[in-house]
Design an enzyme around this catalytic site. Structure first.
Site, PDB file in Angstrom:
ATOM      1  N   TYR A 303       0.849  -1.195   0.000  1.00 20.12           N
ATOM      2  CA  TYR A 303       0.000   0.000   0.000  1.00 20.12           C
ATOM      3  C   TYR A 303       0.880   1.238   0.000  1.00 20.12           C
ATOM      4  O   TYR A 303       1.723   1.392   0.868  1.00 20.12           O
ATOM      5  CB  TYR A 303      -0.878   0.034   1.263  1.00 20.12           C
ATOM      6  CG  TYR A 303      -1.670  -1.235   1.448  1.00 20.12           C
ATOM      7  CD1 TYR A 303      -2.785  -1.493   0.667  1.00 20.12           C
ATOM      8  CD2 TYR A 303      -1.286  -2.179   2.399  1.00 20.12           C
ATOM      9  CE1 TYR A 303      -3.503  -2.667   0.826  1.00 20.12           C
ATOM     10  CE2 TYR A 303      -2.001  -3.349   2.558  1.00 20.12           C
ATOM     11  CZ  TYR A 303      -3.115  -3.587   1.766  1.00 20.12           C
ATOM     12  OH  TYR A 303      -3.814  -4.752   1.931  1.00 20.12           O
ATOM     13  N   GLU A 378     -24.144   2.678  17.554  1.00 23.15           N
ATOM     14  CA  GLU A 378     -24.899   2.920  16.320  1.00 23.15           C
ATOM     15  C   GLU A 378     -25.507   4.321  16.246  1.00 23.15           C
ATOM     16  O   GLU A 378     -26.032   4.705  15.201  1.00 23.15           O
ATOM     17  CB  GLU A 378     -25.963   1.822  16.148  1.00 23.15           C
ATOM     18  CG  GLU A 378     -25.306   0.455  15.987  1.00 23.15           C
ATOM     19  CD  GLU A 378     -26.266  -0.644  15.548  1.00 23.15           C
ATOM     20  OE1 GLU A 378     -27.459  -0.559  15.902  1.00 23.15           O
ATOM     21  OE2 GLU A 378     -25.820  -1.560  14.850  1.00 23.15           O
TER      22      GLU A 378
END
Ligand SMILES: [Zn+2]
Ligand SMILES: [Zn+2]
Length: 404
Positions: A303, A378
């Site tokens: 990467y 969440e």
């Protein structure tokens, strides 16, 4: 009501959808490029929402495209879809039902939020300034190297994109917060392996063979000099040996004839990256030959490092401030020494990556990424959706982003 407030309020409508999609993806995590179930869910949702869908390029990526019907720029957003090969101990009611597979990096949430973006945009298409949206669902962010992003770029599906954004969950920031890093963002991440071979011998007679463990120690110590003595002190780089194997623990009287070790090197500069790779090879070869041992050295460039595009990150930063208020948008000071395969998009496109806070101490959402107890608050979903939507509007309008 101003537009940013309206977007935040409107985003609330999609919260349950995002949670439901996430729970399904979380329950059935898939790894690497092998994501048939996740791919199908994403494809079905996008088709139902009226997107033009392309699937199966870059092995198992999915692209959903929405045309506003008005002229304008092409804006892309990426979510990663893959899980990790590890056991879940988070205790959430929708825990993984697949052995040794767990969404411990939050990619289930990234995918679900992007589906939320898809639904929001398709239901509010008339509000959009103009242009086209490309939503990219990517496999294999966690590997195998060099990851799904490289293959997506090579496939050409993003060649017409004018600006791109991506995001990752960040357990250091509270749910409702967003983090942006101007400039350098993630380091390059490359791997290496060394295999030393010599003559094994009785531990009482080291002079009759090679003590290959001593050779490995000399090499591993010398590798740290690359960082501390050969690279400029003000430039970031790191070399870590992460595994070493020789002999066998119960055996106390044999000097092994083989030793292997391997690790990773990270840098913020292509020249330093090549330099480290070359110097590890030279040090391995010379110390091994000085000690009469043979050595094999391999490295893989996985990467690249990346900087966030100055214009795109600035637009995301201000979009997030408009939606969440200045106090909830963190200007991140330091770049990461970790790597992220989003780097491949930044090589050719005006692109930037930001962080979504998911921390909540009361709900025990405190564990780091890749921890077996990793959990997401969440309550992060609505703010994240609103930031994506406002950023898309802004990217479509801002003069710093040019149409091709
Ligand atoms: Zn990860
Ligand atoms: Zn991740």
């Amino acid at each position: 009501m101003d537009r940013a407030k309206h977007i935040l309020l409107n985003s609330k409508k999609y919260e349950n959808d995002i949670k439901n999609w996430r729970h399904i993806i979380h329950r059935y995590p898939e790894i690497g490029f092998d994501l048939p179930r996740t791919q199908k869910l994403v494809t079905d949702v996008l088709r139902e929402l009226g997107y033009t869908v392309q699937a199966g390029f870059a092995k198992s990526a999915v692209l959903g495209e929405l045309d506003t019907g008005k002229p304008g720029k092409v804006i892309a957003i990426r979510a990663d879809m893959d899980a990790l090969s590890m056991k879940e101990e988070s205790g959430v009611p929708f825990s993984s039902e697949i052995e040794n597979a767990f969404h411990a990096c939050g990619h289930d949430a990234h995918t679900a939020i992007l589906l939320g973006v898809a639904k929001y945009l398709s239901e509010n298409k008339d509000e959009l300034p103009g242009g086209r949206i490309k939503l990219v669902f990517q496999p294999a962010e966690e590997g195998p190297a060099p990851g799904g992003a490289k293959l997506i770029m090579e496939s050409g599906v993003l060649d017409d994109v004018d600006a791109m954004i991506g995001a990752h969950s960040q357990p250091l920031y509270k749910a409702g917060q967003i983090g942006c890093k101007y400039g350098d963002a993630f380091a390059s991440g490359d791997f290496f392996e060394v295999r030393l071979k010599g003559t094994g011998t009785h531990a009482a007679s080291p002079h009759k063979g090679n003590d290959i463990i001593i050779t490995a120690m000399e090499i591993i110590n010398a590798l740290q000099n690359i960082r501390s003595r050969e690279l400029p002190p003000l430039k970031s780089a790191v070399i870590s040996v992460c595994s070493i194997n020789a002999g066998s623990l119960p055996v106390k009287n044999v000097l092994s004839d083989e030793c292997t070790f391997g690790g990773t090197f990270r840098a913020y500069n292509d020249e330093h990256r090549s330099y480290i790779a070359r110097r590890i090879g030279e040090i391995v070869e010379h110390i091994a030959s000085m000690n009469g041992v043979t050595a094999e050295y391999t490295d893989s460039f996985n990467y690249p490092y990346f900087r966030n595009d100055d214009d795109v990150i600035d637009i995301v930063f201000h979009s997030a401030q408009e939606v969440l208020g200045n106090d909830n948008v963190i200007k991140k000071e330091d770049p990461e020494m970790g790597s992220e395969d989003f780097a491949w998009y930044t090589k050719k496109l005006k692109a930037a990556f930001f962080f979504i806070g998911i921390r909540n101490e009361e709900k025990e959402c405190i564990y780091s990424l890749h921890n077996p107890k990793f959990r997401i608050d969440e309550d992060a979903f609505v703010p994240a959706l609103a930031v994506f939507i406002n950023s898309i509007y802004r990217l479509m309008e801002d003069e710093r982003i040019h149409g091709k």
